[in-house]
Design a protein around this motif. Structure first.
Motif, short mmCIF file in Angstrom:
data_model
loop_
_atom_site.label_atom_id
_atom_site.label_comp_id
_atom_site.label_asym_id
_atom_site.label_seq_id
_atom_site.Cartn_x
_atom_site.Cartn_y
_atom_site.Cartn_z
N ALA A 101 0.87 -1.18 0.00
CA ALA A 101 0.00 0.00 0.00
C ALA A 101 0.90 1.23 0.00
CB ALA A 101 -0.89 0.00 1.23
N THR A 102 0.58 2.21 -0.84
CA THR A 102 1.44 3.38 -0.96
C THR A 102 0.80 4.68 -0.48
OG1 THR A 102 0.75 3.80 -3.24
CG2 THR A 102 2.66 2.35 -2.90
N LYS A 103 -0.45 4.61 -0.05
CA LYS A 103 -1.15 5.81 0.42
C LYS A 103 -0.97 5.90 1.94
CE LYS A 103 -5.65 8.06 0.30
NZ LYS A 103 -7.05 7.90 -0.11
N LYS A 104 -0.26 6.93 2.40
CA LYS A 104 0.05 7.07 3.82
C LYS A 104 -1.18 7.52 4.59
CE LYS A 104 3.75 8.66 6.74
NZ LYS A 104 5.06 9.28 6.78
N SER A 105 -1.58 6.72 5.58
CA SER A 105 -2.74 7.05 6.41
C SER A 105 -2.33 7.71 7.71
CB SER A 105 -3.54 5.79 6.72
OG SER A 105 -4.05 5.24 5.53
N SER A 106 -1.23 7.25 8.30
CA SER A 106 -0.71 7.82 9.54
C SER A 106 0.81 7.65 9.52
CB SER A 106 -1.34 7.14 10.76
OG SER A 106 -0.96 5.78 10.80
N GLU A 107 1.46 7.97 10.60
CA GLU A 107 2.92 7.96 10.65
C GLU A 107 3.52 6.62 10.22
OE1 GLU A 107 6.64 9.32 10.87
OE2 GLU A 107 4.84 10.54 11.12
N ASN A 108 3.04 5.52 10.71
CA ASN A 108 3.60 4.20 10.40
C ASN A 108 2.58 3.27 9.77
OD1 ASN A 108 6.25 4.66 11.36
ND2 ASN A 108 5.49 4.48 13.45
N TYR A 109 1.63 3.82 9.03
CA TYR A 109 0.60 2.97 8.44
C TYR A 109 0.21 3.49 7.05
CZ TYR A 109 -3.66 0.23 7.94
OH TYR A 109 -4.62 -0.64 7.48
#
Length: 168
Positions: A101-109
């Protein structure tokens, strides 16, 4: 020229050693046996370019995911870069694939904007955050993790994971 046999053999031995040394120097100065290069090919049997790791990272394009999917043909066979989190790893004896997955949701996710990556070697775990540099091959059909949609396929040449670099 009358030389005793043992001196003649010694002289021939010295000449052979010198020739071997010159051959080794020639091989290394011409670039053969250089361990830091990676071959990128558009077909499995046809060599297109030879890169070293720093050239790959320097020349890789960072392309917006939406642009990559919409203008797919424009980027085929170009070196691209994506950062993301591994969702699934499929290992086999000959090659391995991962979905990230390449869409950053939070700092480490990361969640969404999935990319499929083919790589040859490496010990990669689900959940790891990686940087992938490689040749873009176009869109491919994904499995259930990506809702069976067409997602980008990258043939990795370099993967950075947890402060280690894997040459593929």
């Amino acid at each position: 020229m009358d030389l005793p046999k043992n001196k003649l053999y010694t002289l021939l031995g010295v000449i052979v050693v010198i020739l071997i040394a010159f051959g080794a120097i020639a091989i290394f100065t011409m670039g053969y046996l250089t361990p830091s290069s990676v071959t990128v090919s558009s077909e499995d049997d046809e060599v297109v370019k030879q890169y070293d790791m720093f050239q790959i990272k320097g020349e890789a394009l960072d392309i917006d995911y939406k642009d990559l999917k919409q203008q797919n043909e424009e980027y085929v066979n170009k070196i691209i870069h994506y950062r993301g989190q591994i969702i699934k790893v499929n290992d086999s004896d000959w090659e391995s694939y991962l979905t990230m997955a390449t869409k950053k949701s939070s700092e480490n996710y990361y969640d969404g904007n999935d990319v499929k990556v083919r790589y040859l070697i490496g010990d990669l775990d689900e959940g790891a955050i990686i940087d992938v540099y490689g040749e873009y091959r176009g869109l491919t059909w994904a499995d259930e993790e990506s809702d069976y949609e067409a997602i980008p396929l990258i043939y990795a040449t370099v993967i950075d994971c947890n402060n280690k670099t894997i040459l593929c």
